[in-house]
Write an enzyme that holds these catalytic residues in place. Structure first.
Site, PDB file in Angstrom:
ATOM      1  N   GLY A 244       0.820  -1.210   0.000  1.00  0.00           N
ATOM      2  CA  GLY A 244       0.000   0.000   0.000  1.00  0.00           C
ATOM      3  C   GLY A 244       0.849   1.252   0.000  1.00  0.00           C
ATOM      4  O   GLY A 244       2.059   1.198   0.260  1.00  0.00           O
ATOM      5  N   PRO A 246       2.494   4.889   1.218  1.00  0.00           N
ATOM      6  CA  PRO A 246       3.045   5.250   2.537  1.00  0.00           C
ATOM      7  C   PRO A 246       1.970   5.835   3.447  1.00  0.00           C
ATOM      8  O   PRO A 246       1.123   6.614   3.015  1.00  0.00           O
ATOM      9  CB  PRO A 246       4.108   6.305   2.189  1.00  0.00           C
ATOM     10  CG  PRO A 246       4.451   6.058   0.764  1.00  0.00           C
ATOM     11  CD  PRO A 246       3.210   5.548   0.118  1.00  0.00           C
ATOM     12  N   THR A 248      -0.459   4.234   5.090  1.00  0.00           N
ATOM     13  CA  THR A 248      -1.778   3.591   5.120  1.00  0.00           C
ATOM     14  C   THR A 248      -1.924   2.593   6.265  1.00  0.00           C
ATOM     15  O   THR A 248      -3.009   2.051   6.451  1.00  0.00           O
ATOM     16  CB  THR A 248      -2.057   2.880   3.788  1.00  0.00           C
ATOM     17  OG1 THR A 248      -0.933   2.067   3.438  1.00  0.00           O
ATOM     18  CG2 THR A 248      -2.307   3.879   2.687  1.00  0.00           C
ATOM     19  N   LYS A 250       0.583  -0.091   7.250  1.00  0.00           N
ATOM     20  CA  LYS A 250       1.180  -1.422   7.112  1.00  0.00           C
ATOM     21  C   LYS A 250       1.943  -1.803   8.375  1.00  0.00           C
ATOM     22  O   LYS A 250       1.747  -2.883   8.941  1.00  0.00           O
ATOM     23  CB  LYS A 250       2.108  -1.444   5.897  1.00  0.00           C
ATOM     24  CG  LYS A 250       1.403  -1.151   4.582  1.00  0.00           C
ATOM     25  CD  LYS A 250       2.338  -1.232   3.394  1.00  0.00           C
ATOM     26  CE  LYS A 250       3.397  -0.162   3.429  1.00  0.00           C
ATOM     27  NZ  LYS A 250       2.844   1.199   3.283  1.00  0.00           N
ATOM     28  N   THR A 251       2.820  -0.914   8.823  1.00  0.00           N
ATOM     29  CA  THR A 251       3.586  -1.196  10.036  1.00  0.00           C
ATOM     30  C   THR A 251       2.675  -1.222  11.254  1.00  0.00           C
ATOM     31  O   THR A 251       2.871  -2.020  12.180  1.00  0.00           O
ATOM     32  CB  THR A 251       4.687  -0.134  10.216  1.00  0.00           C
ATOM     33  OG1 THR A 251       5.475  -0.068   9.020  1.00  0.00           O
ATOM     34  CG2 THR A 251       5.586  -0.485  11.383  1.00  0.00           C
ATOM     35  N   GLU A 468      -5.688  34.249  -8.403  1.00  0.00           N
ATOM     36  CA  GLU A 468      -6.547  33.361  -7.609  1.00  0.00           C
ATOM     37  C   GLU A 468      -8.024  33.596  -7.940  1.00  0.00           C
ATOM     38  O   GLU A 468      -8.828  32.657  -7.936  1.00  0.00           O
ATOM     39  CB  GLU A 468      -6.298  33.585  -6.111  1.00  0.00           C
ATOM     40  CG  GLU A 468      -4.876  33.263  -5.655  1.00  0.00           C
ATOM     41  CD  GLU A 468      -4.449  31.855  -6.006  1.00  0.00           C
ATOM     42  OE1 GLU A 468      -5.316  30.951  -6.064  1.00  0.00           O
ATOM     43  OE2 GLU A 468      -3.244  31.641  -6.240  1.00  0.00           O
ATOM     44  N   HIS A 471      -8.806  31.482 -10.962  1.00  0.00           N
ATOM     45  CA  HIS A 471      -9.082  30.089 -10.603  1.00  0.00           C
ATOM     46  C   HIS A 471     -10.506  29.946 -10.069  1.00  0.00           C
ATOM     47  O   HIS A 471     -11.242  28.996 -10.432  1.00  0.00           O
ATOM     48  CB  HIS A 471      -8.095  29.613  -9.532  1.00  0.00           C
ATOM     49  CG  HIS A 471      -6.722  29.327 -10.048  1.00  0.00           C
ATOM     50  ND1 HIS A 471      -6.484  28.475 -11.095  1.00  0.00           N
ATOM     51  CD2 HIS A 471      -5.503  29.781  -9.648  1.00  0.00           C
ATOM     52  CE1 HIS A 471      -5.175  28.411 -11.322  1.00  0.00           C
ATOM     53  NE2 HIS A 471      -4.558  29.214 -10.451  1.00  0.00           N
TER      54      HIS A 471
END
Length: 650
Positions: A244, A246, A248, A250-251, A468, A471
């Protein structure tokens, strides 16, 4: 009287119950012994040089001719020791020879280097020709072993040996545990967690990831109740690969397994296998599995396994590492070789599964691949609930809104937002963390810290305001662009301003959505050109995103009519290590041309939209110059209720 006896009895009992201090045992420190030995050696060696050395002329004229010499002792045919008669020592010229710590009247009092024995005897005989027989000096010859010279050779060697002995002893008994000694570099450096030393993380601390937790729980349940599975002939997977992006979890998932499992848990990183010594990685793999088998059933967790599990192939010919490949070969053998591996389950985590060796990922080694993806809105809400437990928050904190405003955030990002909000509230001397603190923390994590002290000239500030506003106006009127939350011209991080959106989550994106997003990103540059009739470098980040997105549309997603439904995307990652492109020069030219046409077409649509709404653009820019931040309510006053019907595909 009885009272005094009671006091004495109480004092005696208190002294008896008082813990006795252990007697200090005097131990001679080896360092003091060595220092004392060196001092004594220097003194003794110095005493050997206290005897004054003279020449032949002085010996003949001052001593021999005056009949002051009692005897001469020739030592090792090199040095003649001269002894002065006792009755002559009172002479003033011999007064100095009896001074000093180690000198006495016995002698020797002087010494003379003789060169050769034959020459010395000839000189002595010639000098005594006129002497009476009774005055002839007695000459003796002796052989002696000079221990001081021998010690001067052996002492440095002994000190070096002693130094290495102490160094090796300290490294062996150091705090490095199994790998503390320098002779244990081939041993595994894995940390062992068992009943006495458990992880405090449990499955309750993991929010979201429901499917992944079910599969991981099944492995823990097998270790606790293996009969439930084995009676049906089932075999538990030997290896589980956690894959997965970084952050998410796992460790964190592995820590939860260590906390929940009632079996020994070995954890280490993939980089710990590789050292500068050849063969150390393979040796550590063997030792790791040996320890795990001795404590079976057990679990081994290898974090960042891509450090040793990279694919072996021709593409790596220029960067091959034999030591890493040997380590990988040993790991493959231990996972599923001829040797038995009963009762040992291997967990591994990586965010680069595309570069792992195929032999490592096959069933029999890593049977099960668990994919941990970025959380969706509901999972983000659950993650916020977990990380907000220890935080003193206000009752009006809207977790639903926080989850909506954090699309694409991983669990680690959400934990960072919660921590930043608490730090911001503490900085403001608040008793509780409020909604505003979380919003400010979210903006800081996404865009960086506000830099209100950054000096910007009025001209540059005006350009940023219109940029801005461009946008915002384009995003407001386009159909497939996320709704605006606020527009700001306060410098934050590296940016001088930003438009903040409330994005919707999409699993797939259509061509119309891509085009509208490109138009929204080009709105700032188009506004500068319309208002000031010139363009600036402020659109660099926008142009970078637009160009990448356009190339993805043409070369990866097959959304261009001229190039057609062709994709040059390689999910295996093999083309990353190739020097050339996976298509011809003619195709490269066509892709470049279609990307350019796509962006120019979107730019024309954007300019037309802004020209049609130039009045709203100027009003919004002036409001930004006045307030610096305009929220959704202020946008609605200028642009009206958002009901976008315009699309670039229309």
């Amino acid at each position: 009287m009885s009272t005094e006896q009671d006091k004495d009895r109480i004092n005696k009992s208190s002294r008896a119950n008082r813990p006795q201090k252990p007697y200090k045992v005097f131990r001679i420190n080896w360092l003091y012994v060595v220092m004392l030995f060196i001092i004594l050696f220097s003194i003794v060696s110095r005493s050997s040089y206290i005897t004054k050395e003279i020449g032949w002329s002085e010996f003949e004229q001052t001593m021999l001719s005056q009949l002051d010499v009692d005897k001469i002792v020739v030592v090792n045919k090199e040095v003649a020791e001269i002894y002065i008669k006792q009755e002559r020592l009172n002479d003033p010229k011999y007064k100095k020879i009896s001074e000093g710590l180690f000198k006495s009247k016995i002698g020797p009092h002087y010494k003379l280097s003789i060169g050769s024995v034959e020459s010395f005897e000839n000189k002595l005989e010639k000098a005594q020709q006129d002497f009476a027989k009774k005055d002839i000096i007695d000459v003796r010859y002796q052989k002696r072993t000079n221990w001081l010279n021998i010690l001067s050779w052996f002492l440095p060697v002994g000190l070096i040996i002693l130094f290495w002995f102490v160094l090796l002893r300290r490294s062996t008994t150091g705090s490095g545990g199994l790998g503390g000694s320098i002779f244990n570099f081939g041993k595994s450096t894995a940390k062992l967690m068992d009943k006495d030393k458990k992880s405090t993380v449990t499955f309750d601390d993991i929010a979201g990831l429901k499917e992944a937790k079910i599969e991981i729980k099944e492995i823990v349940d097998f270790l606790k109740n293996p009969e439930t599975y084995t009676k049906l002939g089932a075999k538990i997977p030997k290896g589980v690969m956690l894959v997965g992006p970084p952050g998410t979890g796992k460790t964190l998932m592995a820590k939860a397994v260590a906390g929940e499992a009632k079996v020994p848990f070995f954890s280490l990183s993939g980089s710990e296998f590789v050292e500068m010594f050849v063969g150390v990685g393979a040796s550590r793999v063997r030792d790791l599995f040996k320890q795990a088998k001795e404590k079976a059933p057990s679990i081994i967790f290898i974090d960042e396994i891509d450090a040793i599990g990279r694919s072996r192939g021709k593409a790596n010919a220029f960067q091959t590492n034999d030591e890493r490949e040997n380590t990988l070969n040993q790991l493959l053998t231990e996972l599923d070789g001829f040797g038995t591996n009963t009762g040992v389950i291997v967990l591994a985590a990586t965010n680069r599964a595309d570069i792992l060796d195929k032999a490592l990922l096959r069933p029999g080694r890593f049977d099960r691949h668990i994919y941990l993806e970025l959380p969706n809105k509901q999972e983000r809400k659950e993650i916020f609930d977990v990380h907000l437990r220890p935080i003193k928050k206000a009752e009006d904190v809207d977790i639903e809104l926080l989850a909506s405003l954090s699309p694409g955030f991983s669990g680690a990002d959400i934990a960072n937002i919660c921590n930043e909000a608490a730090l911001i509230a503490a900085r403001k001397k608040k008793e509780i963390v409020e909604q505003d603190d979380f919003m400010e923390a979210r903006d800081r994590v996404v865009g960086g810290l506000e830099r209100k002290s950054k000096i910007i000239s009025p001209k540059e500030k005006q350009i940023v305001a219109y940029h801005e506003a461009g946008h915002a106006v384009v995003s407001w009127y386009l159909k497939n662009v996320d709704s605006l939350v606020k527009v700001s011209i306060i410098p934050r991080g590296k940016s001088l301003g930003a438009a903040w959106y409330l994005p919707e989550e999409h699993q797939i994106i259509t061509k119309a959505q891509f085009m509208d997003q490109i138009c929204a990103a080009l709105g700032g540059r188009a506004a500068e050109e319309i208002i000031f009739n010139e363009i600036s470098s402020g659109a660099l980040d926008d142009l970078e995103k637009v160009t990448k997105q356009a190339y993805n549309m043409v070369a990866y997603y097959g959304l261009d009519e001229e190039v057609g439904p062709i994709s040059f995307y390689d999910s295996t990652g093999q083309t990353e290590r190739l020097f050339g492109k996976p298509y011809s020069e003619n195709m490269a030219k066509l892709i470049d041309k279609e990307v350019q046409d796509l962006i120019l077409t979107a730019y024309k649509v954007t300019k037309k939209l802004l020209i049609d709404h130039k009045q709203e653009l100027e009003k919004l820019a002036q409001l930004l110059l006045k307030k610096e931040v305009v929220y959704k309510e202020g946008l609605e006053k200028i642009l009206g209720k958002r009901n976008p019907e315009i699309s670039t595909e229309a």
